[in-house]
Design a protein around this motif. Sequence first.
Motif, PDB file in Angstrom:
ATOM      1  N   MET A 125      40.317  66.063 116.161  1.00  0.00           N
ATOM      2  CA  MET A 125      39.811  64.699 116.125  1.00  0.00           C
ATOM      3  C   MET A 125      40.938  63.699 115.953  1.00  0.00           C
ATOM      4  O   MET A 125      40.983  62.631 116.548  1.00  0.00           O
ATOM      5  N   ALA A 126      41.892  64.066 115.118  1.00  0.00           N
ATOM      6  CA  ALA A 126      42.996  63.165 114.864  1.00  0.00           C
ATOM      7  C   ALA A 126      43.800  62.923 116.109  1.00  0.00           C
ATOM      8  O   ALA A 126      44.191  61.818 116.421  1.00  0.00           O
ATOM      9  N   SER A 127      44.069  63.999 116.878  1.00  0.00           N
ATOM     10  CA  SER A 127      44.882  63.826 118.068  1.00  0.00           C
ATOM     11  C   SER A 127      44.188  62.953 119.087  1.00  0.00           C
ATOM     12  O   SER A 127      44.805  62.160 119.773  1.00  0.00           O
ATOM     13  N   GLY A 128      42.806  63.065 119.183  1.00  0.00           N
ATOM     14  CA  GLY A 128      42.077  62.215 120.096  1.00  0.00           C
ATOM     15  C   GLY A 128      42.138  60.767 119.685  1.00  0.00           C
ATOM     16  O   GLY A 128      42.228  59.860 120.505  1.00  0.00           O
ATOM     17  N   ASN A 129      42.073  60.517 118.406  1.00  0.00           N
ATOM     18  CA  ASN A 129      42.093  59.148 117.919  1.00  0.00           C
ATOM     19  C   ASN A 129      43.419  58.463 118.198  1.00  0.00           C
ATOM     20  O   ASN A 129      43.468  57.262 118.401  1.00  0.00           O
ATOM     21  N   HIS A 130      44.517  59.211 118.164  1.00  0.00           N
ATOM     22  CA  HIS A 130      45.840  58.620 118.288  1.00  0.00           C
ATOM     23  C   HIS A 130      46.378  58.662 119.710  1.00  0.00           C
ATOM     24  O   HIS A 130      47.508  58.298 119.947  1.00  0.00           O
ATOM     25  N   SER A 131      45.535  59.161 120.688  1.00  0.00           N
ATOM     26  CA  SER A 131      46.042  59.326 122.048  1.00  0.00           C
ATOM     27  C   SER A 131      46.266  57.993 122.754  1.00  0.00           C
ATOM     28  O   SER A 131      47.046  57.915 123.675  1.00  0.00           O
ATOM     29  N   ARG A 132      45.566  56.922 122.341  1.00  0.00           N
ATOM     30  CA  ARG A 132      45.701  55.639 123.015  1.00  0.00           C
ATOM     31  C   ARG A 132      47.061  55.004 122.723  1.00  0.00           C
ATOM     32  O   ARG A 132      47.664  54.404 123.586  1.00  0.00           O
ATOM     33  N   ILE A 133      47.505  55.107 121.509  1.00  0.00           N
ATOM     34  CA  ILE A 133      48.783  54.509 121.111  1.00  0.00           C
ATOM     35  C   ILE A 133      49.679  55.607 120.552  1.00  0.00           C
ATOM     36  O   ILE A 133      49.247  56.398 119.709  1.00  0.00           O
ATOM     37  N   THR A 134      50.886  55.671 121.010  1.00  0.00           N
ATOM     38  CA  THR A 134      51.799  56.720 120.559  1.00  0.00           C
ATOM     39  C   THR A 134      52.861  56.199 119.597  1.00  0.00           C
ATOM     40  O   THR A 134      53.561  56.985 118.976  1.00  0.00           O
ATOM     41  N   GLU A 135      52.991  54.873 119.504  1.00  0.00           N
ATOM     42  CA  GLU A 135      54.007  54.317 118.609  1.00  0.00           C
ATOM     43  C   GLU A 135      53.621  52.920 118.145  1.00  0.00           C
ATOM     44  O   GLU A 135      52.765  52.254 118.740  1.00  0.00           O
ATOM     45  N   PHE A 136      54.245  52.514 117.053  1.00  0.00           N
ATOM     46  CA  PHE A 136      54.094  51.163 116.526  1.00  0.00           C
ATOM     47  C   PHE A 136      55.440  50.448 116.615  1.00  0.00           C
ATOM     48  O   PHE A 136      56.490  51.085 116.682  1.00  0.00           O
ATOM     49  N   ILE A 137      55.380  49.122 116.597  1.00  0.00           N
ATOM     50  CA  ILE A 137      56.589  48.299 116.575  1.00  0.00           C
ATOM     51  C   ILE A 137      56.691  47.645 115.204  1.00  0.00           C
ATOM     52  O   ILE A 137      55.778  46.936 114.769  1.00  0.00           O
ATOM     53  N   LEU A 138      57.774  47.905 114.502  1.00  0.00           N
ATOM     54  CA  LEU A 138      58.021  47.303 113.184  1.00  0.00           C
ATOM     55  C   LEU A 138      58.823  46.017 113.390  1.00  0.00           C
ATOM     56  O   LEU A 138      59.968  46.055 113.836  1.00  0.00           O
ATOM     57  N   LEU A 139      58.217  44.892 113.064  1.00  0.00           N
ATOM     58  CA  LEU A 139      58.894  43.611 113.271  1.00  0.00           C
ATOM     59  C   LEU A 139      60.070  43.417 112.326  1.00  0.00           C
ATOM     60  O   LEU A 139      60.991  42.666 112.613  1.00  0.00           O
ATOM     61  N   GLY A 140      60.029  44.086 111.185  1.00  0.00           N
ATOM     62  CA  GLY A 140      61.157  44.023 110.253  1.00  0.00           C
ATOM     63  C   GLY A 140      61.241  42.718 109.488  1.00  0.00           C
ATOM     64  O   GLY A 140      60.255  42.013 109.294  1.00  0.00           O
ATOM     65  N   LEU A 141      62.461  42.382 109.081  1.00  0.00           N
ATOM     66  CA  LEU A 141      62.679  41.231 108.213  1.00  0.00           C
ATOM     67  C   LEU A 141      63.097  39.985 108.975  1.00  0.00           C
ATOM     68  O   LEU A 141      62.904  38.870 108.498  1.00  0.00           O
ATOM     69  N   SER A 142      63.713  40.149 110.158  1.00  0.00           N
ATOM     70  CA  SER A 142      64.171  38.995 110.926  1.00  0.00           C
ATOM     71  C   SER A 142      64.375  39.387 112.378  1.00  0.00           C
ATOM     72  O   SER A 142      64.699  40.538 112.685  1.00  0.00           O
TER      73      SER A 142
END
Length: 315
Positions: free
Chosen positions: A1-18
């Motif tokens: 179930m977890a793998s199906g839930n995460h199949s749409r997005i494989t990564e996140f973008i961390l905007l960071g501090l600046s």
Amino acid sequence: MASGNHSRITEFILLGLSADPHVQALLFVLFLMIYLLTLLGNLLIILVIHTDSNLHTPMYFFLSHLSFQDLFYSSVTVPKLLENLLSQRKAISVEGCLAQVFFVFATTGIEACLLSVMAYDRYAAICHPLLYGQVMSKQLCERLVWGSWVVAFLDALMNILLALNMDFCDVQTIHHYSCELPSLFPLSCSDVSTNSAMLLCSVLLHAIGTCLLIFFSYVRIVSTILSIGSTSGRSKAFSTCSSHLTAVSLFYGSAIFRYLMPTSGSPLELILSIQYSVITPLVNPLIYSWKNKEVKAALRRMTIKYLQCLSTEEI
């Protein structure tokens, strides 16, 4: 179930501090220095405590574990922060993000538990000095430390198992420099009410449980100290607690507010996260060594031994 839930997005973008490259370069140098000093300070505390027999007491036993935990704590977030400050695309995989969430949550819980255990140790030392050796036995100290790790990791595991069921859809930008559980809730297109309730229960249990132990320990400590007749005796007793109180204030003052406040990516939110995950591990060795005569004496003895070894080798 977890793998199906995460199949749409494989990564996140961390905007960071600046987003300014020049500011990022300055921040990289700053946080690299902080990280190296954190490693040096905490490793030095661990080394001094384990090599100096005069520091083989319950208080310093807990302090050595707090320093080890601070090494672990800082290493969960700062290396990825440094990597992102040098890279143009500040990405982290969904699996890597969830792993970081787990370890951030676990290390925060361990820190809270260890600080409460250290408060109980001060209570036993000041309020029951004649029974201190029996109360704070080696077996009990080890159980308290292991219990802190087990409770924190189980709590983190329960929260991360619920997070595995979250669906991440269109939005993949995290307004933060690291992955923390509250930051993932706005990114989910599934219902997160259960996750939010579990997080609230965890924070309140950790905050209320550990804070109550610290509070009641210090109520008894203050009552005992005020009953001491001599001014020098009261001053000496208070001085043994000042370092711990400072560490408690720095950690709890930022961690609790961070996990209870709504996620917005505001500067205050980032400052609070930096305070308890980056600054606290850096200053804890300074707090516990600056006004601590025993630690400073042990550092001097270790330095003298090291210099004598060098001189012997040269001869």
